[in-house]
Each structure stands twice: as structure tokens, then as C-alpha cells.
Design a protein around this motif. Structure first.
Motif, short mmCIF file in Angstrom:
data_model
loop_
_atom_site.label_atom_id
_atom_site.label_comp_id
_atom_site.label_asym_id
_atom_site.label_seq_id
_atom_site.Cartn_x
_atom_site.Cartn_y
_atom_site.Cartn_z
N TYR A 509 16.73 -23.80 -20.18
CA TYR A 509 17.40 -23.45 -21.36
C TYR A 509 18.09 -24.48 -21.76
CZ TYR A 509 16.70 -18.57 -20.16
OH TYR A 509 15.83 -17.45 -20.08
N PHE A 510 18.55 -24.55 -23.45
CA PHE A 510 19.31 -25.38 -23.74
C PHE A 510 20.14 -24.53 -25.02
CE2 PHE A 510 15.76 -25.36 -26.91
CZ PHE A 510 16.48 -25.98 -28.21
N ARG A 511 21.41 -25.28 -25.34
CA ARG A 511 22.17 -24.52 -26.30
C ARG A 511 21.93 -25.18 -27.68
NH1 ARG A 511 27.56 -24.02 -22.60
NH2 ARG A 511 27.03 -25.73 -22.00
N THR A 512 21.87 -24.29 -28.64
CA THR A 512 21.53 -24.77 -30.17
C THR A 512 22.44 -23.84 -31.04
OG1 THR A 512 19.73 -25.10 -31.69
CG2 THR A 512 19.87 -22.84 -30.66
N ASP A 513 22.59 -24.54 -32.11
CA ASP A 513 23.56 -23.87 -33.19
C ASP A 513 23.00 -22.71 -33.60
OD1 ASP A 513 25.13 -26.08 -33.34
OD2 ASP A 513 24.13 -27.13 -34.97
N ALA A 514 23.81 -21.61 -33.86
CA ALA A 514 23.60 -20.46 -34.02
C ALA A 514 23.88 -19.86 -35.60
CB ALA A 514 24.28 -19.16 -33.37
N ARG A 521 24.47 -20.96 -28.80
CA ARG A 521 23.90 -20.11 -28.04
C ARG A 521 22.61 -20.51 -27.41
NH1 ARG A 521 24.34 -15.40 -32.81
NH2 ARG A 521 26.52 -15.00 -32.35
N HIS A 522 22.14 -19.90 -26.29
CA HIS A 522 20.97 -20.18 -25.56
C HIS A 522 19.57 -19.81 -25.95
CE1 HIS A 522 24.25 -20.79 -22.74
NE2 HIS A 522 23.61 -21.74 -21.97
N ILE A 523 18.67 -20.81 -25.78
CA ILE A 523 17.13 -20.46 -25.98
C ILE A 523 16.50 -20.97 -25.00
CG2 ILE A 523 16.95 -22.33 -27.89
CD1 ILE A 523 14.98 -20.25 -29.24
N ALA A 524 15.38 -20.74 -24.65
CA ALA A 524 14.30 -21.18 -23.46
C ALA A 524 13.58 -22.34 -24.12
CB ALA A 524 13.35 -20.19 -23.16
#
Length: 598
Positions: A509-514, A521-524
Motif C-alpha cells: 500500500y501507499f498513502r496518497t492525496d484524497a 488515504r491508502h490505496i493498493a
């Protein structure tokens, strides 16, 4: 729309079941009643096939059609018109198949004179939700609001049939009860009997049930960028690779070629490829002497869009494919939503995608299983849709916090899979810690310079060493793992599963701007292996992970195959990196299935 009624010949076959043993309903006000060989002066209503009534929302005669511009028109009036057409929308029985969807009632022959008069009625509050038919001269005739029966009919005995016109949506408006009362008046005396029926609840299907029909998207013409739902700006790519590998997986699982269908969208919205997110399939059933009579009910996602100027509103247009391609004999569609102007601020449109609604199979204490969905104080789905699910009263929900995920769906991290345990199933979950361990294994094997996703169209292809250094600094995967730990604590408590029974699948996973003002927030980063499609209880179509390789062996793929094989599950790999993964979803998000009702 009026149609010819059933012939006497066809009716005989439909109603032959009334000859079976019957259940006697006591007359109102009486403690009990018994059958006798002589005709009674007291009315009796009998339920030869039980008290469950199907919501007659399919289209057995295929009389419901779509207009040429229905798929594209941004107008909620289109959605309301499409939903309003079904077999319960008129007072005609639309053929022999439609008759099978009705629940029979019989009025026992009575000893009455010519002056006797009778009426069949429903309480005023139930009238809009049910309809009663009488069989006259071999045809079904709606009794309407008058419900009159003649003396000669009473002396012969009467065959009635009941249909429900909707499912339970809000128990405060209608709780599903259908109370049919027969009142017989003669010589100034009125006697009555009542049959207490109820609409069959909608049950969500689960992933251990064999897929009988799988549908997925295909590219359409033109730009295809929808305005009414959040969608990635990057166009989905490599559809042929996705389609070919999905066909292969379906064939290997035993699904016939006709069981897999690809649906292109239109030039205005075809990039909305998320077929899992337009509807959650369920079913209703009632017993008959010939076996269960079942209807599929597709619960359309409550995605509602309003234009910036407030002049236009529409439901998600991809959801109209349900009416074009699936509604018909044995299949109905239900839509339940709250307009944007009436929603509370924490209702999140992404959580209204039906990939956020799944179900757990039956287990001790929950003979129909349970609904599983994601919600939190910060982000939640449409309460009216959730309320409709809860109103069925059969599958109490398990709620997980998915607010930390960019998309926010339960199918991103959890999937029901077969297991060799007492209940026959367990849960497969995303495991970021396992993924990081496998990266370290690759580094120890001298593969630290290997680029992740090297054989894909990914723009970012960090080396194993680079990603591990990033993780040591950012801690995205440890944070995701702790969030999943929180989900697991709920799941273990609610299901009684033990931690060692859980199948753990490696996902990075990594966190990215929402969005402006929102926390990351996390996305695979790697394809989420729990976000696959169960074709049978033993066949699982998973997104190809493109994981780190050691000696030509994909460590993520090998670990997933090993972990799922412990439960007797075979993995079929589907190439969805460009078609779905880079757009924020996987195989499960990009497909949907109608499953065998068991």
C-alpha cells in the motif's frame, strides 16, 4: 399494460399444487377451527404453499423496454421510469411464468344461500404493497379495492393468489405484512377469516455460491468519461489481456462461454467500468411442492448526481445496463437512494458503490449469513440504502472502518473463501506486512535492484531496495497493516473465526492525496489479491500481482497460491493491471456475478 390472461389449460398446471396438504388459518375471533366433511358456514382461508409472498418485480413477458436515449440521458426521471416497469406494476398476470411467482390462497367451500356476499380485503396501509387475484373461468382477475366474491363462488370454493408489489424498504412505512381478510355476510351476520402472509426478504448472495452468469465491461466509443460518478482521468487500457485471461479463468472453472458477458458502455460514460459497483445481487424465495420459487433482485447502487447548477440530477448511468441486459424473467431491479440535497455531509459517494456491500455465508447463530459493509463517522454510505438492507431482517450487518482507504470499500481488503474447517469458510485479507517481508526476502536473495511492476505500464517502477527505504521512512504499509488489524478484530469477534484460520495475502500500500483539506488515504500499490472474483467455492480469479521475482518465481503469486490451496482453492490469474488496477480497482470491482441460489 394490458395483456391476455392465462388460459384455463395453463392455469390448471399452475394451480395443481393447491391439491397438496394445506395450512388452516383460524377465523378472526375464533380460538380454533377444524375441518369436517360437511360444508361449514364459517369462512376458512388456507395457505397451501405457506405464507411467504414474492415481491413480483421481474419481467416475465419481457414487456419492459428502453428508449434510444435512456442510457445517456442525465435525468433521474429515466431511472424512475425504468424502475417502475415490472410484473407487479399492472393488475394482470403476465403469463404462466408470472403465475408461478404468486402465492396461492384457497377459500374452502361454504354452506351459504344465494343472498350471501363476501369481500376480500387488505388493510389500507398494505394496499399499495400487495395485490390479490381471484381465479375465474381459468383466468386471474385482480380483485382490486372492492374484492367482491359471489355466493356461487363461495359454495364451490375459491382460488386466490397474492403478489407483493415491492420489497420492504422502511418498516415504518410497510413492515412486509400482508393480512388478507375474507368477510362473509349473510342474514345480517358477518363472519371473517384472516390469512397472515409476509413478503419474502431479500437475501444477499455470497462468494461460496457458484457463479452462473458473470458480466464485465468492455471499451466503448469516444471519450467515455462519466460526469456523474468519481472516475480516474486515466483511461482503462489493455482490455484484451483482461478479457482473455478472465475468459480462461471462467472456462477452467467450468463456466460455459454463454455465462460470461462483456458490456460496452456509451461514448458518454464507458470508462465507468466498475460492474461490481452498480448493483449488489440478492434473491427472494418461497417454498412450493415442486421446490423453491426464486427471483433474483439486483439492488442498484445509490449513486446520485446533481449538476453544479442544480438543474439536472441522475442516478449512475452504468446502472441502467441492469434494465437493458439483466432485468427479465426471474430478475428484478430495485433502486433506493437519497437525493444529494437531502443527504448529510458525511455520506460519501464512493461508499455508495456496491463493491462496498458484501455478505458472509451462514454460520452458527446466523442461518442466512450477514451483510458486510464499510462505514465510519467520517464517511458512510446512503442511510436509506443501508436501512433497506437492514429492513430485510435476516442478515444483521457487520460494519468495518474503511475510511482510511482512498476508495473505501470492504472488497478491497476482505474476501470470503472456502476452508477446511467446521463452517467450511474463512476470510482472505490483505496483508501488507507479509508483502514487505517478501520484498526483504527478494533483497536477501540479491534481487534488491529488481524493479517492481517492470513488465507493466505503471509509470512508477521502484526497485525493491527503493521501496523498502521508502517504507522505512513513511511507514505506509505498517499503518495499513494496523488498520487491517482493526478490521480483523471486528471480523474475528463477530464471526468466531480464529486468527490462525485467516488467509493472508501479500499486498503493498501507499498513502496518497484524497482531496483538498482531507487526510491522505491508502490505496493498493500492488494489485490487491483479496479483491478477486470467486467463480466457484474452489476457483478464485485473482489479479496478477506482478510481485518481486526470485529465480523466475513471483513471490506474491506463489504465496497467494500456497495460502489459498490450504483451503482447497485454486487460483486463476487475471491480467487487470492496466484495465482496473491503475484506476483504483481489481478483478472483483470490474466484474459482477449472479450466483446459484442454495
Amino acid at each position: 399494460m394490458k395483456r391476455p390472461l392465462l388460459t384455463r389449460t395453463s392455469l390448471v398446471g399452475v394451480l395443481a399444487c393447491t391439491a397438496v396438504a394445506t395450512a388452516l388459518v383460524s377465523p378472526a375471533g375464533a380460538q380454533s377451527a377444524s375441518r369436517s366433511d360437511s360444508l361449514s358456514t364459517r369462512p376458512e382461508l388456507r395457505m397451501p404453499e405457506g405464507s411467504a409472498v414474492l415481491p413480483n418485480l421481474d419481467d416475465d413477458a419481457r414487456r419492459c423496454t428502453m428508449r434510444p436515449d435512456d442510457l445517456d440521458r442525465l435525468d433521474v426521471a429515466v431511472d424512475e421510469r425504468l424502475a417502475a416497469c415490472n410484473d407487479a406494476a399492472d393488475d394482470v398476470v403476465n403469463g404462466a411464468e408470472d403465475a408461478k411467482d404468486l402465492t396461492p390462497l384457497t377459500v374452502a367451500p361454504m354452506a351459504v344461500g344465494r343472498g350471501a356476499r363476501a369481500r376480500v380485503s387488505l388493510p389500507a396501509g398494505q394496499g399499495p404493497y400487495a395485490r390479490v387475484f381471484v381465479v375465474r373461468d381459468g383466468e386471474y382477475v385482480s380483485l382490486g379495492s372492492g374484492g367482491r366474491l359471489g355466493a356461487e363462488e363461495l359454495r364451490r370454493g375459491v382460488r386466490l393468489a397474492v403478489e407483493a408489489r415491492d420489497i420492504v424498504r422502511d418498516p415504518k412505512r410497510w413492515d412486509g405484512r400482508i393480512e388478507v381478510t375474507l368477510s362473509v355476510a349473510e342474514h345480517g351476520v358477518t363472519r371473517s377469516a384472516r390469512a397472515d402472509l409476509h413478503v419474502a426478504p431479500v437475501l444477499l448472495q455470497h462468494d461460496l455460491q457458484r457463479a452462473q452468469h458473470v458480466f464485465a465491461a468492455a471499451p466503448g466509443p469516444g471519450e467515455g468519461q462519466p460526469v456523474e460518478v468519481p472516475a480516474a482521468s486515466r483511461p482503462p487500457g489493455q482490455w484484451q489481456e483482461f478479457a482473455d485471461s478472465l475468459r480462461k479463468a471462467a472456462k477452467e472453472s467450468g463456466l460455459p462461454d454463454s455465462g460470461l458477458r462483456f458490456q460496452p458502455g456509451t461514448s458518454q460514460w464507458w470508462r465507468d467500468i466498475w460492474r461490481q459497483d452498480i448493483a449488489e445481487p440478492g434473491y427472494v424465495t418461497r417454498p412450493t411442492p415442486h421446490g423453491p420459487q426464486t427471483l433474483r433482485i439486483l439492488l442498484r447502487s445509490p449513486n446520485y448526481w446533481t449538476s453544479a447548477d442544480g438543474r439536472s440530477a441522475s442516478l449512475r448511468r452504468a446502472g441502467r445496463l441492469l434494465y437493458r441486459d439483466l432485468r427479465g424473467p426471474g430478475v428484478g431491479v430495485v433502486q433506493q437512494y437519497t437525493p444529494t440535497s437531502q443527504r448529510e455531509k458525511n455520506v460519501d459517494e464512493l461508499l455508495n458503490f456496491t463493491g462496498n456491500f458484501e455478505s458472509l455465508p451462514p454460520y452458527s447463530g446466523h442461518p442466512q449469513g450477514r451483510i458486510l459493509y464499510g462505514s465510519s463517522a467520517e464517511r458512510r454510505p446512503d442511510p436509506s440504502f443501508v436501512g433497506m438492507l437492514n429492513a430485510q431482517g435476516q442478515q444483521p450487518p457487520v460494519v468495518l472502518d474503511t475510511s482510511w482507504l482512498l476508495v473505501g470499500h470492504v472488497d478491497e481488503t476482505v474476501h470470503v473463501v472456502r476452508a477446511n474447517n467446521a463452517r467450511g469458510w474463512t476470510l482472505a485479507v490483505s496483508d501488507p506486512r507479509k508483502a514487505v517481508e517478501l520484498l526483504k526476502e527478494a533483497r536477501r536473495a540479491g534481487e534488491g535492484g529488481q524493479r517492481l511492476f517492470a513488465d507493466t505500464v505503471a509509470e512508477a517502477k521502484p526497485t525493491v531496495d527503493q521501496f523498502l527505504r521508502y517504507e522505512e521512512h513513511a511507514g505506509d504499509n505498517e499503518d495499513a497493516a494496523q488498520r487491517i488489524d482493526g478490521q480483523l478484530s471486528v471480523l474475528l469477534r463477530e464471526t468466531g473465526l480464529e486468527a490462525q484460520e485467516i488467509v493472508r495475502l501479500p499486498v503493498l500500500y501507499f498513502r496518497t492525496d484524497a482531496g483538498e483539506g482531507l487526510p491522505k488515504r491508502h490505496i493498493a500499490l500492488s494489485p490487491a489479491l483479496a479483491n478477486g472474483l470467486s467463480l466457484t467455492s474452489r476457483d478464485y480469479a485473482a489479479p496478477s500481482p506482478h510481485g518481486p521475482q526470485v529465480a523466475g518465481r513471483d513471490l506474491f503469486r506463489a504465496e497467494a497460491e500456497r495460502a489459498l490451496a490450504t483451503g482447497g482453492v485454486r487460483v486463476h490469474w487475471v491480467e487487470n493491471f492496466s484495465w482496473a488496477h491503475l484506476g483504483g480497482g481489481e478483478v472483483h470491482c470490474a466484474t459482477n456475478a449472479l450466483r446459484e441460489v442454495t
